[in-house]
Design an enzyme around this catalytic site. Sequence first.
Site, PDB file in Angstrom:
ATOM      1  N   ASP A 180       0.869  -1.196   0.000  1.00  0.00           N
ATOM      2  CA  ASP A 180       0.000   0.000   0.000  1.00  0.00           C
ATOM      3  C   ASP A 180       0.896   1.233   0.000  1.00  0.00           C
ATOM      4  O   ASP A 180       2.135   1.131   0.077  1.00  0.00           O
ATOM      5  CB  ASP A 180      -0.941  -0.001   1.223  1.00  0.00           C
ATOM      6  CG  ASP A 180      -2.286   0.693   0.921  1.00  0.00           C
ATOM      7  OD1 ASP A 180      -2.260   1.860   0.482  1.00  0.00           O
ATOM      8  OD2 ASP A 180      -3.337   0.069   1.132  1.00  0.00           O
TER       9      ASP A 180
ATOM     10  N   GLY B 158       4.606   1.107  -1.527  1.00  0.00           N
ATOM     11  CA  GLY B 158       4.725   1.360  -2.960  1.00  0.00           C
ATOM     12  C   GLY B 158       3.495   2.060  -3.497  1.00  0.00           C
ATOM     13  O   GLY B 158       2.502   2.236  -2.771  1.00  0.00           O
TER      14      GLY B 158
ATOM     15  N   PHE C 202       1.075   1.767  -6.835  1.00  0.00           N
ATOM     16  CA  PHE C 202       0.878   0.885  -7.987  1.00  0.00           C
ATOM     17  C   PHE C 202       0.783   1.614  -9.321  1.00  0.00           C
ATOM     18  O   PHE C 202       0.747   0.975 -10.363  1.00  0.00           O
ATOM     19  CB  PHE C 202      -0.237  -0.141  -7.770  1.00  0.00           C
ATOM     20  CG  PHE C 202      -1.591   0.351  -7.290  1.00  0.00           C
ATOM     21  CD1 PHE C 202      -2.262   1.381  -7.930  1.00  0.00           C
ATOM     22  CD2 PHE C 202      -2.207  -0.293  -6.215  1.00  0.00           C
ATOM     23  CE1 PHE C 202      -3.535   1.787  -7.502  1.00  0.00           C
ATOM     24  CE2 PHE C 202      -3.478   0.107  -5.775  1.00  0.00           C
ATOM     25  CZ  PHE C 202      -4.139   1.157  -6.420  1.00  0.00           C
TER      26      PHE C 202
ATOM     27  N   HIS D 134     -12.385  -1.629  -8.478  1.00  0.00           N
ATOM     28  CA  HIS D 134     -13.602  -0.819  -8.640  1.00  0.00           C
ATOM     29  C   HIS D 134     -13.361   0.676  -8.394  1.00  0.00           C
ATOM     30  O   HIS D 134     -14.197   1.496  -8.744  1.00  0.00           O
ATOM     31  CB  HIS D 134     -14.755  -1.365  -7.776  1.00  0.00           C
ATOM     32  CG  HIS D 134     -14.708  -1.023  -6.326  1.00  0.00           C
ATOM     33  ND1 HIS D 134     -15.809  -1.112  -5.502  1.00  0.00           N
ATOM     34  CD2 HIS D 134     -13.686  -0.598  -5.530  1.00  0.00           C
ATOM     35  CE1 HIS D 134     -15.474  -0.753  -4.272  1.00  0.00           C
ATOM     36  NE2 HIS D 134     -14.195  -0.437  -4.264  1.00  0.00           N
TER      37      HIS D 134
HETATM   38  C1  LIG Z   1     -10.889   0.523  -1.108  1.00  0.00           C
HETATM   39  S1  LIG Z   1      -9.391   0.266  -0.266  1.00  0.00           S
HETATM   40  C2  LIG Z   1      -9.303  -1.489  -0.242  1.00  0.00           C
HETATM   41  C3  LIG Z   1      -8.762  -2.027   1.036  1.00  0.00           C
HETATM   42  C4  LIG Z   1      -8.651  -3.544   1.187  1.00  0.00           C
HETATM   43  N1  LIG Z   1      -8.129  -4.213   0.027  1.00  0.00           N
HETATM   44  C5  LIG Z   1      -9.979  -4.164   1.554  1.00  0.00           C
HETATM   45  O1  LIG Z   1     -10.609  -4.829   0.762  1.00  0.00           O
HETATM   46  O2  LIG Z   1     -10.390  -3.972   2.692  1.00  0.00           O
HETATM   47  C6  LIG Z   1      -8.191   0.725  -1.464  1.00  0.00           C
HETATM   48  C7  LIG Z   1      -6.766   0.647  -0.990  1.00  0.00           C
HETATM   49  O3  LIG Z   1      -5.911   0.959  -2.104  1.00  0.00           O
HETATM   50  C8  LIG Z   1      -4.841   1.747  -1.634  1.00  0.00           C
HETATM   51  N2  LIG Z   1      -4.279   2.549  -2.728  1.00  0.00           N
HETATM   52  C9  LIG Z   1      -4.854   3.615  -3.342  1.00  0.00           C
HETATM   53  N3  LIG Z   1      -4.043   4.103  -4.286  1.00  0.00           N
HETATM   54  C10 LIG Z   1      -2.908   3.348  -4.254  1.00  0.00           C
HETATM   55  C11 LIG Z   1      -1.710   3.373  -4.995  1.00  0.00           C
HETATM   56  N4  LIG Z   1      -1.515   4.278  -5.944  1.00  0.00           N
HETATM   57  N5  LIG Z   1      -0.752   2.444  -4.719  1.00  0.00           N
HETATM   58  C12 LIG Z   1      -0.964   1.514  -3.726  1.00  0.00           C
HETATM   59  N6  LIG Z   1      -2.102   1.442  -2.997  1.00  0.00           N
HETATM   60  C13 LIG Z   1      -3.074   2.357  -3.262  1.00  0.00           C
HETATM   61  C14 LIG Z   1      -5.467   2.614  -0.574  1.00  0.00           C
HETATM   62  O4  LIG Z   1      -4.505   3.147   0.304  1.00  0.00           O
HETATM   63  C15 LIG Z   1      -6.426   1.642   0.096  1.00  0.00           C
HETATM   64  O5  LIG Z   1      -5.831   0.985   1.181  1.00  0.00           O
END
Ligand SMILES: C[S@@+](CC[C@H](N)C(=O)[O-])C[C@H]1O[C@@H](n2cnc3c(N)ncnc32)[C@H](O)[C@@H]1O
Length: 338
Positions: A200, A226, A228, A246
């Site tokens: 994350d 990191g 993504f 999503h």
């Molecule tokens: C909707 S949450 C999902 C959390 C978890 N997977 C769950 O199902 O409970 C989206 C996650 O993506 C991470 N995220 C958003 N942009 C990101 C990026 N550019 N690189 C890595 N992680 C990212 C956010 O910090 C967040 O923790």
Amino acid sequence: MAQDVTYDGIMQTATGFWASKVLLSAVELGVFGALAAGPLDAASLRSRLGLHERAARDFLDALVAQRFLCRDDAGRYGNSPEAARFLDPAQPDYVGGIVEMLNARLYGFWGSLTEALRTGAPQNEAKSGGDLFATLYADPARLEGFARAMTGQSIPVADALADAFPWKDIGSVIDIGAAQGCVPVRLALRYPHLRAGGFDLPEVEPIFSRFAAAHGVSDRVRFVAGNFFRDELPSADVLVMGLILHDWDLPTKCMLIGKAHAALPPGGSLIVYEMLIDDERRTHLPGLLMSLNMLIETRGGFDYTGADCIGWMREAGFSETSVVTLTGSHSAVIGTRQ
Ligand SMILES: C[S@@+](CC[C@H](N)C(=O)[O-])C[C@H]1O[C@@H](n2cnc3c(N)ncnc32)[C@H](O)[C@@H]1O
């Protein structure tokens, strides 16, 4: 006129926010924590929660009618079995984090649904520009609340995932976009042999580390910092993307699936879970509502069907694909790299 047609369904849906807000306020007021040690009579509970005399009886009895509270013959209120397990903040299966966020953020933002439907633009903190995560993550308290909300919604999904996949044969798993780390932590608790991790944004690390430590798995669950968009994804036998795709538009979804494919070893799997919409787009209301929630929350995000995801995975090179039901609302699409 058909005699069996009634307006009950219309009224139930139209007033649905009344029922919803009763539960959201109950969590905000700490009703279920107040009853954790045992039942209380109405007067004691009312004073504990700071409720006005005029409001208390209807509020508490509405919670009885909703089956979140029980009331015994002596008039004492107690938590229902469901509330005792999932809504008492002291319990390990507490899912109230998502209820807290629904109350604090989304209840208000959904008031602008009509505007979102007309403009296609987000109605949350990012309404005046920027990206949801950048806006949320600028404030540590908001970040923590968001990460806790993700845990709240993912606990039952993580437990179902622990049953639905042959983890005994898997050496390592990394959850991409792990937030607090609910999925890797719960998998590691169930399967002590598993080397688990969460990828994350760097801002999430302290929250993730505290959560892993609180569950006693810091030695087996690592955080990988990191972004993504900029970085390649870390490699593991299994990569998980839960409620990640999503959040983004179609080119970004395909980019992330492609990066997962590139990071996996031959025979490795990508598990994507969401509130998948049914393939006919007719029946699975939670998935369709979640997609509207992405309209409120993001600039290009949308939910999708299992068939959609299988198509994107196959384009990225995944050979075997399947859809697995996890909970009443969530399903997973599993793709395996040849
Ligand atoms: C909707 S949450 C999902 C959390 C978890 N997977 C769950 O199902 O409970 C989206 C996650 O993506 C991470 N995220 C958003 N942009 C990101 C990026 N550019 N690189 C890595 N992680 C990212 C956010 O910090 C967040 O923790």
